[in-house]
Design an enzyme around this catalytic site. Structure first.
Site, PDB file in Angstrom:
ATOM      1  N   ASP A 190      47.062  33.377  45.013  1.00 49.77           N
ATOM      2  CA  ASP A 190      47.167  34.597  44.219  1.00 49.77           C
ATOM      3  C   ASP A 190      48.595  35.148  44.276  1.00 49.77           C
ATOM      4  O   ASP A 190      49.202  35.199  45.348  1.00 49.77           O
ATOM      5  CB  ASP A 190      46.183  35.625  44.796  1.00 49.77           C
ATOM      6  CG  ASP A 190      46.027  36.849  43.923  1.00 49.77           C
ATOM      7  OD1 ASP A 190      45.610  36.692  42.771  1.00 49.77           O
ATOM      8  OD2 ASP A 190      46.338  37.963  44.395  1.00 49.77           O
ATOM      9  N   GLU A 244      49.606  30.760  41.453  1.00 47.32           N
ATOM     10  CA  GLU A 244      49.592  31.672  40.302  1.00 47.32           C
ATOM     11  C   GLU A 244      51.002  32.244  40.179  1.00 47.32           C
ATOM     12  O   GLU A 244      51.353  33.206  40.843  1.00 47.32           O
ATOM     13  CB  GLU A 244      48.581  32.807  40.514  1.00 47.32           C
ATOM     14  CG  GLU A 244      48.440  33.653  39.259  1.00 47.32           C
ATOM     15  CD  GLU A 244      48.054  35.108  39.505  1.00 47.32           C
ATOM     16  OE1 GLU A 244      47.618  35.778  38.557  1.00 47.32           O
ATOM     17  OE2 GLU A 244      48.207  35.607  40.643  1.00 47.32           O
TER      18      GLU A 244
HETATM   19  C1  NOJ Z   1      45.921  37.993  40.277  1.00 47.72           C
HETATM   20  C2  NOJ Z   1      44.439  37.932  40.161  1.00 47.72           C
HETATM   21  O1  NOJ Z   1      44.086  36.874  39.312  1.00 47.72           O
HETATM   22  C3  NOJ Z   1      44.001  39.276  39.647  1.00 47.72           C
HETATM   23  O2  NOJ Z   1      42.656  39.292  39.265  1.00 47.72           O
HETATM   24  C4  NOJ Z   1      44.300  40.307  40.713  1.00 47.72           C
HETATM   25  O3  NOJ Z   1      43.996  41.593  40.216  1.00 47.72           O
HETATM   26  C5  NOJ Z   1      45.763  40.283  41.111  1.00 47.72           C
HETATM   27  N1  NOJ Z   1      46.265  38.954  41.282  1.00 47.72           N
HETATM   28  C6  NOJ Z   1      45.987  41.026  42.405  1.00 47.72           C
HETATM   29  O4  NOJ Z   1      45.424  40.326  43.473  1.00 47.72           O
END
Ligand code: NOJ
Length: 503
Positions: A190, A244
Protein backbone atom coordinates in the site's frame (compact mmCIF):
# COMPACT_ATOMS: atom_id res chain seq x y z
CA UNK A 1 15.31 -18.75 -18.40
CA UNK A 2 12.57 -20.11 -16.18
CA UNK A 3 9.62 -17.74 -16.34
CA UNK A 4 8.41 -16.79 -12.86
CA UNK A 5 4.71 -17.45 -12.25
CA UNK A 6 3.88 -13.80 -11.67
CA UNK A 7 5.32 -12.52 -14.97
CA UNK A 8 2.15 -13.36 -16.95
CA UNK A 9 -0.23 -13.92 -14.04
CA UNK A 10 -3.81 -12.71 -13.94
CA UNK A 11 -4.43 -11.56 -10.39
CA UNK A 12 -7.93 -10.97 -9.04
CA UNK A 13 -8.43 -8.36 -6.34
CA UNK A 14 -10.76 -9.49 -3.57
CA UNK A 15 -11.95 -6.41 -1.69
CA UNK A 16 -12.76 -8.59 1.30
CA UNK A 17 -15.52 -6.43 2.84
CA UNK A 18 -17.54 -6.65 -0.37
CA UNK A 19 -16.83 -10.06 -1.87
CA UNK A 20 -18.86 -12.60 0.12
CA UNK A 21 -20.27 -12.65 3.67
CA UNK A 22 -20.36 -16.05 5.39
CA UNK A 23 -20.90 -14.85 8.98
CA UNK A 24 -24.13 -13.00 8.23
CA UNK A 25 -23.23 -9.55 9.54
CA UNK A 26 -23.54 -7.87 6.14
CA UNK A 27 -19.76 -7.50 5.72
CA UNK A 28 -17.65 -9.79 3.55
CA UNK A 29 -15.16 -12.05 5.32
CA UNK A 30 -12.43 -14.64 4.80
CA UNK A 31 -14.78 -17.60 5.17
CA UNK A 32 -17.04 -16.06 2.52
CA UNK A 33 -14.10 -15.60 0.18
CA UNK A 34 -13.08 -19.20 0.78
CA UNK A 35 -16.56 -20.46 -0.18
CA UNK A 36 -16.38 -18.54 -3.45
CA UNK A 37 -12.91 -19.62 -4.57
CA UNK A 38 -14.41 -21.95 -7.14
CA UNK A 39 -15.83 -18.90 -8.95
CA UNK A 40 -12.27 -17.66 -9.36
CA UNK A 41 -10.99 -21.02 -10.47
CA UNK A 42 -13.76 -21.20 -13.08
CA UNK A 43 -13.05 -17.64 -14.12
CA UNK A 44 -9.49 -18.72 -14.84
CA UNK A 45 -7.29 -16.40 -12.76
CA UNK A 46 -3.91 -17.40 -11.34
CA UNK A 47 -3.86 -15.56 -8.03
CA UNK A 48 -5.91 -13.51 -5.62
CA UNK A 49 -4.95 -10.34 -3.78
CA UNK A 50 -6.78 -9.96 -0.49
CA UNK A 51 -7.27 -6.38 0.75
CA UNK A 52 -6.53 -5.83 4.47
CA UNK A 53 -8.35 -8.13 6.88
CA UNK A 54 -6.19 -7.27 9.90
CA UNK A 55 -7.38 -6.00 13.27
CA UNK A 56 -8.71 -2.52 12.55
CA UNK A 57 -11.20 0.05 13.79
CA UNK A 58 -12.09 0.48 10.09
CA UNK A 59 -11.45 4.20 9.78
CA UNK A 60 -10.45 3.45 6.16
CA UNK A 61 -11.99 0.08 5.43
CA UNK A 62 -9.10 -1.80 7.07
CA UNK A 63 -6.24 0.28 5.62
CA UNK A 64 -5.85 1.45 9.21
CA UNK A 65 -4.19 -1.50 10.89
CA UNK A 66 -4.12 -1.92 14.67
CA UNK A 67 -2.48 -5.38 14.69
CA UNK A 68 -0.55 -6.49 11.62
CA UNK A 69 -0.38 -10.09 12.78
CA UNK A 70 -4.02 -10.89 13.42
CA UNK A 71 -7.39 -11.03 11.68
CA UNK A 72 -10.16 -8.64 12.68
CA UNK A 73 -13.18 -10.54 14.09
CA UNK A 74 -15.23 -8.75 11.41
CA UNK A 75 -13.33 -10.80 8.83
CA UNK A 76 -12.82 -14.03 10.81
CA UNK A 77 -9.75 -15.51 12.46
CA UNK A 78 -6.23 -16.67 11.66
CA UNK A 79 -7.69 -20.17 11.32
CA UNK A 80 -10.04 -18.85 8.59
CA UNK A 81 -7.06 -17.28 6.89
CA UNK A 82 -5.07 -20.52 6.98
CA UNK A 83 -8.04 -22.45 5.63
CA UNK A 84 -8.49 -19.95 2.81
CA UNK A 85 -4.83 -20.18 1.81
CA UNK A 86 -4.91 -23.99 1.96
CA UNK A 87 -8.01 -24.16 -0.25
CA UNK A 88 -6.65 -21.58 -2.68
CA UNK A 89 -3.40 -23.50 -3.01
CA UNK A 90 -5.27 -26.77 -3.48
CA UNK A 91 -7.11 -25.12 -6.38
CA UNK A 92 -3.84 -23.86 -7.85
CA UNK A 93 -4.47 -20.22 -6.90
CA UNK A 94 -1.71 -18.12 -5.32
CA UNK A 95 -2.50 -15.69 -2.53
CA UNK A 96 -1.18 -12.14 -2.12
CA UNK A 97 -1.92 -10.10 0.98
CA UNK A 98 -1.91 -6.35 1.41
CA UNK A 99 0.78 -4.78 3.54
CA UNK A 100 0.21 -1.23 4.84
CA UNK A 101 3.59 0.26 5.79
CA UNK A 102 3.04 4.01 5.40
CA UNK A 103 0.76 4.34 8.41
CA UNK A 104 -0.92 2.34 11.15
CA UNK A 105 -4.23 2.82 12.89
CA UNK A 106 -4.45 5.29 15.74
CA UNK A 107 -5.42 2.21 17.77
CA UNK A 108 -2.10 0.48 17.10
CA UNK A 109 -0.30 -0.12 20.45
CA UNK A 110 2.62 2.02 19.25
CA UNK A 111 0.38 5.00 18.56
CA UNK A 112 -1.47 4.53 21.83
CA UNK A 113 1.90 4.62 23.58
CA UNK A 114 2.81 7.72 21.56
CA UNK A 115 -0.34 9.43 22.76
CA UNK A 116 0.89 8.78 26.30
CA UNK A 117 4.17 10.39 25.28
CA UNK A 118 6.11 7.12 24.82
CA UNK A 119 8.01 6.21 21.64
CA UNK A 120 6.79 9.19 19.62
CA UNK A 121 9.74 8.78 17.30
CA UNK A 122 7.97 5.88 15.64
CA UNK A 123 5.55 8.42 14.13
CA UNK A 124 5.90 11.99 12.89
CA UNK A 125 5.20 14.49 15.62
CA UNK A 126 5.88 18.25 15.37
CA UNK A 127 5.07 21.26 17.51
CA UNK A 128 3.84 23.06 14.37
CA UNK A 129 2.16 21.65 11.25
CA UNK A 130 3.32 22.38 7.70
CA UNK A 131 0.94 22.97 4.79
CA UNK A 132 0.52 19.34 3.75
CA UNK A 133 -2.99 18.15 3.05
CA UNK A 134 -4.58 14.77 3.66
CA UNK A 135 -5.06 12.78 0.45
CA UNK A 136 -8.66 12.41 1.63
CA UNK A 137 -9.02 16.25 1.95
CA UNK A 138 -8.45 18.58 4.88
CA UNK A 139 -5.16 19.12 6.71
CA UNK A 140 -2.69 16.26 7.11
CA UNK A 141 -2.11 17.17 10.74
CA UNK A 142 -4.12 16.63 13.91
CA UNK A 143 -3.40 18.44 17.19
CA UNK A 144 -3.24 16.56 20.46
CA UNK A 145 -4.37 17.98 23.80
CA UNK A 146 -0.70 18.52 24.75
CA UNK A 147 -0.27 20.88 21.80
CA UNK A 148 1.78 18.52 19.59
CA UNK A 149 0.64 17.63 16.05
CA UNK A 150 0.95 14.31 14.25
CA UNK A 151 1.10 13.71 10.51
CA UNK A 152 -1.48 11.61 8.67
CA UNK A 153 -1.38 11.72 4.88
CA UNK A 154 -4.74 9.93 4.90
CA UNK A 155 -7.40 9.89 7.68
CA UNK A 156 -6.65 11.19 11.20
CA UNK A 157 -6.99 7.54 12.26
CA UNK A 158 -3.98 6.67 10.05
CA UNK A 159 -0.85 8.22 11.63
CA UNK A 160 2.21 8.07 9.35
CA UNK A 161 5.15 6.01 10.55
CA UNK A 162 8.61 7.53 10.83
CA UNK A 163 10.59 5.27 8.52
CA UNK A 164 13.86 6.90 9.60
CA UNK A 165 13.44 4.98 12.86
CA UNK A 166 15.16 1.55 12.54
CA UNK A 167 12.54 0.05 14.83
CA UNK A 168 9.87 0.63 12.16
CA UNK A 169 12.06 -1.03 9.54
CA UNK A 170 12.71 -4.07 11.72
CA UNK A 171 9.04 -4.38 12.64
CA UNK A 172 7.94 -4.57 9.02
CA UNK A 173 10.53 -7.17 8.13
CA UNK A 174 9.12 -9.22 10.96
CA UNK A 175 5.53 -8.68 9.77
CA UNK A 176 6.49 -9.87 6.29
CA UNK A 177 8.11 -12.95 7.81
CA UNK A 178 4.95 -13.66 9.79
CA UNK A 179 2.79 -13.87 6.65
CA UNK A 180 5.46 -15.58 4.53
CA UNK A 181 5.70 -18.27 7.19
CA UNK A 182 1.93 -18.68 6.96
CA UNK A 183 2.32 -19.46 3.26
CA UNK A 184 1.41 -16.30 1.37
CA UNK A 185 2.83 -16.05 -2.13
CA UNK A 186 3.43 -12.34 -2.00
CA UNK A 187 2.41 -8.86 -1.01
CA UNK A 188 0.64 -5.87 -2.46
CA UNK A 189 2.32 -2.85 -0.89
CA UNK A 190 0.00 0.00 0.00
CA UNK A 191 1.20 3.56 -0.84
CA UNK A 192 4.56 2.08 -1.84
CA UNK A 193 5.86 5.49 -2.94
CA UNK A 194 5.13 6.89 0.53
CA UNK A 195 6.97 5.88 3.73
CA UNK A 196 9.74 8.52 3.69
CA UNK A 197 9.14 12.25 3.83
CA UNK A 198 11.74 14.91 2.95
CA UNK A 199 13.90 15.94 5.92
CA UNK A 200 12.54 19.09 7.54
CA UNK A 201 9.07 18.49 6.06
CA UNK A 202 9.12 21.56 3.79
CA UNK A 203 5.89 23.19 2.66
CA UNK A 204 4.77 22.20 -0.83
CA UNK A 205 3.11 24.05 -3.69
CA UNK A 206 1.72 20.91 -5.27
CA UNK A 207 1.06 17.70 -3.43
CA UNK A 208 -0.01 15.53 -6.34
CA UNK A 209 1.65 12.17 -6.82
CA UNK A 210 4.95 13.12 -8.42
CA UNK A 211 8.38 11.63 -8.55
CA UNK A 212 10.75 13.15 -6.02
CA UNK A 213 8.24 15.38 -4.24
CA UNK A 214 8.87 16.16 -0.54
CA UNK A 215 5.84 13.99 0.24
CA UNK A 216 6.08 11.06 -2.17
CA UNK A 217 8.73 9.00 -3.95
CA UNK A 218 11.68 9.83 -1.71
CA UNK A 219 14.82 7.99 -2.80
CA UNK A 220 15.29 6.43 0.66
CA UNK A 221 12.29 4.15 0.09
CA UNK A 222 14.28 2.02 -2.33
CA UNK A 223 16.59 0.84 0.44
CA UNK A 224 13.55 -0.63 2.18
CA UNK A 225 12.47 -2.55 -0.90
CA UNK A 226 15.99 -3.90 -1.36
CA UNK A 227 15.78 -5.33 2.16
CA UNK A 228 12.34 -6.75 1.48
CA UNK A 229 13.54 -8.34 -1.74
CA UNK A 230 16.42 -9.99 0.09
CA UNK A 231 13.95 -11.43 2.56
CA UNK A 232 11.54 -12.63 -0.13
CA UNK A 233 14.40 -14.32 -1.95
CA UNK A 234 15.25 -16.39 1.12
CA UNK A 235 11.86 -18.14 0.82
CA UNK A 236 11.17 -20.93 -1.67
CA UNK A 237 8.37 -20.71 -4.22
CA UNK A 238 8.95 -17.39 -6.01
CA UNK A 239 7.37 -15.14 -3.41
CA UNK A 240 6.80 -11.67 -4.85
CA UNK A 241 5.75 -8.10 -4.14
CA UNK A 242 3.77 -5.59 -6.19
CA UNK A 243 3.89 -1.93 -5.26
CA UNK A 244 1.05 0.56 -5.33
CA UNK A 245 3.08 3.36 -6.89
CA UNK A 246 1.28 6.48 -8.05
CA UNK A 247 3.68 8.68 -9.99
CA UNK A 248 3.72 10.99 -12.98
CA UNK A 249 6.71 9.35 -14.65
CA UNK A 250 7.36 5.91 -16.13
CA UNK A 251 11.08 6.33 -15.35
CA UNK A 252 10.23 6.82 -11.68
CA UNK A 253 7.99 3.76 -11.74
CA UNK A 254 10.85 1.75 -13.18
CA UNK A 255 13.02 2.52 -10.14
CA UNK A 256 10.75 0.41 -7.94
CA UNK A 257 11.17 -2.67 -10.10
CA UNK A 258 14.92 -2.73 -10.46
CA UNK A 259 16.21 -6.32 -10.26
CA UNK A 260 16.92 -6.10 -6.53
CA UNK A 261 13.67 -4.33 -5.57
CA UNK A 262 9.98 -5.12 -6.09
CA UNK A 263 8.92 -7.64 -8.70
CA UNK A 264 6.09 -5.55 -10.04
CA UNK A 265 4.44 -2.20 -9.70
CA UNK A 266 0.91 -1.20 -10.65
CA UNK A 267 0.85 0.71 -13.90
CA UNK A 268 -1.83 3.30 -13.22
CA UNK A 269 -1.06 5.17 -16.43
CA UNK A 270 -3.08 2.46 -18.19
CA UNK A 271 -6.07 2.99 -15.92
CA UNK A 272 -5.81 6.76 -16.31
CA UNK A 273 -5.62 6.74 -20.10
CA UNK A 274 -8.71 7.94 -21.97
CA UNK A 275 -10.27 5.78 -24.69
CA UNK A 276 -7.82 6.77 -27.41
CA UNK A 277 -5.46 4.75 -29.58
CA UNK A 278 -2.83 7.48 -29.28
CA UNK A 279 -3.06 7.54 -25.50
CA UNK A 280 -3.01 3.73 -25.25
CA UNK A 281 -0.06 3.47 -27.63
CA UNK A 282 1.93 5.96 -25.60
CA UNK A 283 1.27 4.18 -22.30
CA UNK A 284 2.16 0.82 -23.84
CA UNK A 285 5.37 2.15 -25.42
CA UNK A 286 6.44 4.03 -22.27
CA UNK A 287 5.75 1.01 -20.11
CA UNK A 288 7.53 -1.53 -22.25
CA UNK A 289 10.49 0.80 -22.72
CA UNK A 290 11.01 1.32 -19.00
CA UNK A 291 9.96 -1.71 -16.95
CA UNK A 292 11.24 -5.27 -17.34
CA UNK A 293 7.93 -6.86 -16.28
CA UNK A 294 4.79 -4.91 -17.13
CA UNK A 295 1.46 -4.90 -15.29
CA UNK A 296 -1.94 -3.64 -16.43
CA UNK A 297 -4.98 -2.67 -14.41
CA UNK A 298 -8.29 -1.03 -15.32
CA UNK A 299 -10.16 -0.89 -12.01
CA UNK A 300 -9.63 -1.28 -8.29
CA UNK A 301 -11.34 -0.37 -5.02
CA UNK A 302 -10.12 3.25 -5.22
CA UNK A 303 -11.28 4.37 -8.65
CA UNK A 304 -14.50 4.68 -10.63
CA UNK A 305 -15.19 1.35 -12.35
CA UNK A 306 -13.97 1.42 -15.94
CA UNK A 307 -17.33 0.56 -17.51
CA UNK A 308 -18.64 3.77 -15.98
CA UNK A 309 -15.56 5.82 -16.89
CA UNK A 310 -15.90 4.88 -20.54
CA UNK A 311 -19.67 5.30 -20.46
CA UNK A 312 -19.35 8.79 -18.96
CA UNK A 313 -16.94 9.82 -21.72
CA UNK A 314 -19.23 8.53 -24.51
CA UNK A 315 -22.69 7.31 -23.49
CA UNK A 316 -23.61 3.94 -24.95
CA UNK A 317 -20.04 2.70 -25.28
CA UNK A 318 -19.16 1.68 -21.68
CA UNK A 319 -19.53 -2.09 -21.75
CA UNK A 320 -18.18 -2.57 -25.24
CA UNK A 321 -15.08 -0.45 -24.51
CA UNK A 322 -14.60 -2.20 -21.18
CA UNK A 323 -14.51 -5.58 -22.90
CA UNK A 324 -12.21 -4.26 -25.62
CA UNK A 325 -9.86 -2.76 -23.02
CA UNK A 326 -9.81 -6.14 -21.28
CA UNK A 327 -8.87 -7.98 -24.47
CA UNK A 328 -6.12 -5.46 -25.07
CA UNK A 329 -4.77 -5.73 -21.56
CA UNK A 330 -4.83 -9.53 -21.65
CA UNK A 331 -2.89 -9.53 -24.91
CA UNK A 332 -0.18 -7.15 -23.70
CA UNK A 333 3.12 -8.48 -22.34
CA UNK A 334 3.06 -8.91 -18.59
CA UNK A 335 0.52 -9.49 -15.91
CA UNK A 336 -3.05 -8.22 -15.49
CA UNK A 337 -4.89 -7.26 -12.31
CA UNK A 338 -8.68 -7.60 -12.29
CA UNK A 339 -11.00 -6.03 -9.73
CA UNK A 340 -13.87 -8.07 -8.31
CA UNK A 341 -17.10 -7.48 -10.18
CA UNK A 342 -15.55 -6.28 -13.42
CA UNK A 343 -16.09 -9.78 -14.79
CA UNK A 344 -19.81 -9.10 -14.27
CA UNK A 345 -19.64 -5.71 -15.97
CA UNK A 346 -20.68 -4.05 -12.71
CA UNK A 347 -21.02 -0.30 -13.04
CA UNK A 348 -20.04 2.27 -10.42
CA UNK A 349 -23.03 2.77 -8.11
CA UNK A 350 -23.30 6.52 -8.30
CA UNK A 351 -26.55 7.13 -6.45
CA UNK A 352 -25.72 5.76 -3.01
CA UNK A 353 -27.58 7.85 -0.44
CA UNK A 354 -25.30 10.10 1.66
CA UNK A 355 -26.27 8.29 4.87
CA UNK A 356 -25.04 4.99 3.41
CA UNK A 357 -21.63 6.29 2.38
CA UNK A 358 -18.75 5.30 4.62
CA UNK A 359 -15.58 6.25 2.79
CA UNK A 360 -13.43 8.73 4.77
CA UNK A 361 -13.00 10.67 1.50
CA UNK A 362 -16.75 11.45 1.60
CA UNK A 363 -16.70 12.11 5.34
CA UNK A 364 -13.55 14.27 5.44
CA UNK A 365 -14.61 16.33 2.43
CA UNK A 366 -17.97 16.87 4.17
CA UNK A 367 -19.76 15.30 1.25
CA UNK A 368 -18.06 17.42 -1.40
CA UNK A 369 -16.32 14.38 -2.87
CA UNK A 370 -18.40 11.26 -3.50
CA UNK A 371 -15.63 8.98 -2.28
CA UNK A 372 -15.03 5.40 -3.30
CA UNK A 373 -18.04 3.53 -1.94
CA UNK A 374 -19.57 3.36 -5.43
CA UNK A 375 -17.00 0.79 -6.59
CA UNK A 376 -17.19 -1.14 -3.33
CA UNK A 377 -20.82 -2.22 -3.39
CA UNK A 378 -21.10 -5.92 -2.43
CA UNK A 379 -20.96 -8.45 -5.25
CA UNK A 380 -24.23 -10.02 -6.50
CA UNK A 381 -23.98 -13.81 -6.62
CA UNK A 382 -27.62 -14.70 -7.32
CA UNK A 383 -30.54 -12.91 -8.96
CA UNK A 384 -32.71 -12.31 -5.88
CA UNK A 385 -32.99 -12.22 -2.11
CA UNK A 386 -32.03 -9.53 0.36
CA UNK A 387 -28.44 -9.20 -0.83
CA UNK A 388 -28.29 -11.04 -4.17
CA UNK A 389 -26.52 -13.90 -2.43
CA UNK A 390 -23.80 -11.77 -0.84
CA UNK A 391 -24.95 -12.45 2.74
CA UNK A 392 -27.09 -15.25 4.15
CA UNK A 393 -30.86 -14.71 3.77
CA UNK A 394 -32.46 -11.86 5.69
CA UNK A 395 -29.25 -9.85 6.01
CA UNK A 396 -28.71 -6.47 4.36
CA UNK A 397 -25.16 -5.77 3.19
CA UNK A 398 -23.09 -2.87 4.52
CA UNK A 399 -23.74 -0.85 1.37
CA UNK A 400 -27.07 -1.04 -0.47
CA UNK A 401 -27.03 -2.78 -3.87
CA UNK A 402 -29.03 -1.37 -6.79
CA UNK A 403 -31.85 -3.41 -8.36
CA UNK A 404 -29.80 -3.76 -11.55
CA UNK A 405 -27.39 -6.07 -9.69
CA UNK A 406 -29.81 -9.03 -9.87
CA UNK A 407 -29.48 -9.48 -13.62
CA UNK A 408 -25.72 -8.95 -13.35
CA UNK A 409 -25.23 -11.64 -10.70
CA UNK A 410 -22.86 -14.55 -11.23
CA UNK A 411 -25.75 -17.05 -11.40
CA UNK A 412 -27.72 -14.92 -13.89
CA UNK A 413 -24.79 -14.61 -16.27
CA UNK A 414 -23.45 -18.14 -16.01
CA UNK A 415 -24.26 -20.18 -19.12
CA UNK A 416 -25.36 -17.16 -21.16
CA UNK A 417 -22.82 -16.92 -24.00
CA UNK A 418 -23.70 -13.25 -24.52
CA UNK A 419 -22.91 -12.31 -20.90
CA UNK A 420 -19.89 -10.35 -19.74
CA UNK A 421 -18.98 -13.14 -17.32
CA UNK A 422 -18.85 -15.78 -20.07
CA UNK A 423 -16.81 -13.39 -22.20
CA UNK A 424 -14.28 -13.01 -19.37
CA UNK A 425 -14.15 -16.79 -18.94
CA UNK A 426 -13.54 -17.30 -22.65
CA UNK A 427 -10.87 -14.59 -22.76
CA UNK A 428 -9.00 -15.97 -19.75
CA UNK A 429 -9.20 -19.54 -21.04
CA UNK A 430 -7.91 -18.51 -24.47
CA UNK A 431 -5.08 -16.49 -22.89
CA UNK A 432 -4.11 -19.42 -20.70
CA UNK A 433 -3.73 -21.62 -23.77
CA UNK A 434 -1.71 -19.06 -25.68
CA UNK A 435 0.43 -17.45 -23.06
CA UNK A 436 3.31 -19.87 -22.79
CA UNK A 437 3.59 -20.24 -26.53
CA UNK A 438 3.89 -16.58 -27.50
CA UNK A 439 6.92 -14.34 -27.07
CA UNK A 440 6.90 -11.68 -24.37
CA UNK A 441 7.82 -9.00 -26.92
CA UNK A 442 5.17 -6.98 -28.71
CA UNK A 443 5.36 -5.95 -32.34
CA UNK A 444 3.27 -3.05 -33.67
CA UNK A 445 1.56 -3.75 -36.98
CA UNK A 446 0.54 -1.02 -39.40
CA UNK A 447 -2.82 0.61 -38.66
CA UNK A 448 -4.52 3.96 -38.94
CA UNK A 449 -4.06 6.41 -36.09
CA UNK A 450 -7.34 5.52 -34.32
CA UNK A 451 -6.66 1.80 -34.26
CA UNK A 452 -4.18 -0.28 -32.30
CA UNK A 453 -2.86 -3.44 -33.91
CA UNK A 454 -0.11 -5.44 -32.32
CA UNK A 455 1.17 -8.98 -32.46
CA UNK A 456 2.94 -11.41 -30.20
CA UNK A 457 3.98 -14.30 -32.39
CA UNK A 458 0.84 -15.80 -33.91
CA UNK A 459 -1.52 -13.68 -31.77
CA UNK A 460 -2.75 -10.39 -33.19
CA UNK A 461 -4.84 -7.97 -31.15
CA UNK A 462 -6.73 -5.18 -32.92
CA UNK A 463 -8.68 -2.44 -31.12
CA UNK A 464 -10.81 0.14 -32.85
CA UNK A 465 -10.86 3.45 -30.94
CA UNK A 466 -12.14 5.38 -33.95
CA UNK A 467 -15.63 6.23 -35.14
CA UNK A 468 -16.03 3.97 -38.18
CA UNK A 469 -15.40 0.30 -38.93
CA UNK A 470 -11.86 -0.74 -39.86
CA UNK A 471 -10.65 -3.66 -41.92
CA UNK A 472 -9.16 -6.54 -39.92
CA UNK A 473 -5.51 -7.29 -40.55
CA UNK A 474 -4.67 -10.52 -42.43
CA UNK A 475 -5.49 -13.58 -40.31
CA UNK A 476 -6.17 -17.29 -40.38
CA UNK A 477 -8.94 -17.25 -37.80
CA UNK A 478 -10.76 -15.09 -35.27
CA UNK A 479 -9.91 -16.35 -31.77
CA UNK A 480 -12.14 -14.03 -29.80
CA UNK A 481 -14.05 -10.82 -30.42
CA UNK A 482 -15.94 -8.37 -28.23
CA UNK A 483 -18.71 -8.20 -30.81
CA UNK A 484 -19.37 -8.86 -34.48
CA UNK A 485 -16.24 -9.22 -36.59
CA UNK A 486 -18.07 -10.09 -39.79
CA UNK A 487 -17.10 -9.27 -43.36
CA UNK A 488 -13.56 -8.70 -42.14
CA UNK A 489 -14.59 -5.47 -40.38
CA UNK A 490 -14.05 -4.38 -36.78
CA UNK A 491 -16.67 -1.91 -35.54
CA UNK A 492 -15.78 1.10 -33.34
CA UNK A 493 -15.32 0.42 -29.60
CA UNK A 494 -14.53 -3.23 -30.25
CA UNK A 495 -11.46 -5.45 -30.15
CA UNK A 496 -10.53 -8.80 -31.57
CA UNK A 497 -7.89 -11.50 -31.15
CA UNK A 498 -6.76 -13.08 -34.38
CA UNK A 499 -4.49 -15.95 -35.25
CA UNK A 500 -2.08 -14.95 -37.99
CA UNK A 501 -0.09 -17.29 -40.17
CA UNK A 502 3.36 -17.96 -38.70
CA UNK A 503 5.99 -17.18 -41.31
C1 NOJ B 1 -4.36 2.93 -1.02
C2 NOJ B 1 -5.51 2.02 -0.78
O1 NOJ B 1 -5.77 1.29 -1.96
C3 NOJ B 1 -6.66 2.89 -0.36
O2 NOJ B 1 -7.87 2.19 -0.33
C4 NOJ B 1 -6.32 3.49 0.98
O3 NOJ B 1 -7.34 4.39 1.36
C5 NOJ B 1 -5.01 4.24 0.94
N1 NOJ B 1 -3.99 3.53 0.23
C6 NOJ B 1 -4.49 4.52 2.33
O4 NOJ B 1 -4.08 3.34 2.94
Amino acid sequence: MDIPWWRDAVVYEIYVRSFADASGDGVGDLAGARERLTHLKELGVDAVWLTPFYTSPMADGGYDVADYRDVDPLFGSLADFDALVADAHALGLRVLVDIVPNHSSDEHPWFRAALRGEGRDRYIFRDRPNNWQSTFSGPAWTKLPDGMWYLHLFAPGQPDFNWRNPEVRAEFLDILRFWLDRGVDGFRIDVAMGLFKAEGLPDVKDQSFMSDSPVWGRPEVHGVYREWRELLDTYPGERMAVGEVWTDSPEDLALYVRPDELHQSFNFAWLQAPWSATAFRKVIDDTLATVPFATWVLSNHDVVRHVTRYEAADPGTGLSRAKAALLTMLALPGSAYLYQGEELGLPQVEDLPPEARQDPVFVQSKGELPGRDGCRVPIPWSPGGDSYGFSPGGVRPWLPQPGSFGALSVASQTGDPASTLEFYRRALACRRELIRTIPYELEWLPSDADTLVFARGPLVCAVNCGTGPVRLPPHESVLLATGPAEDGLLPPDHAVWLQRPVT
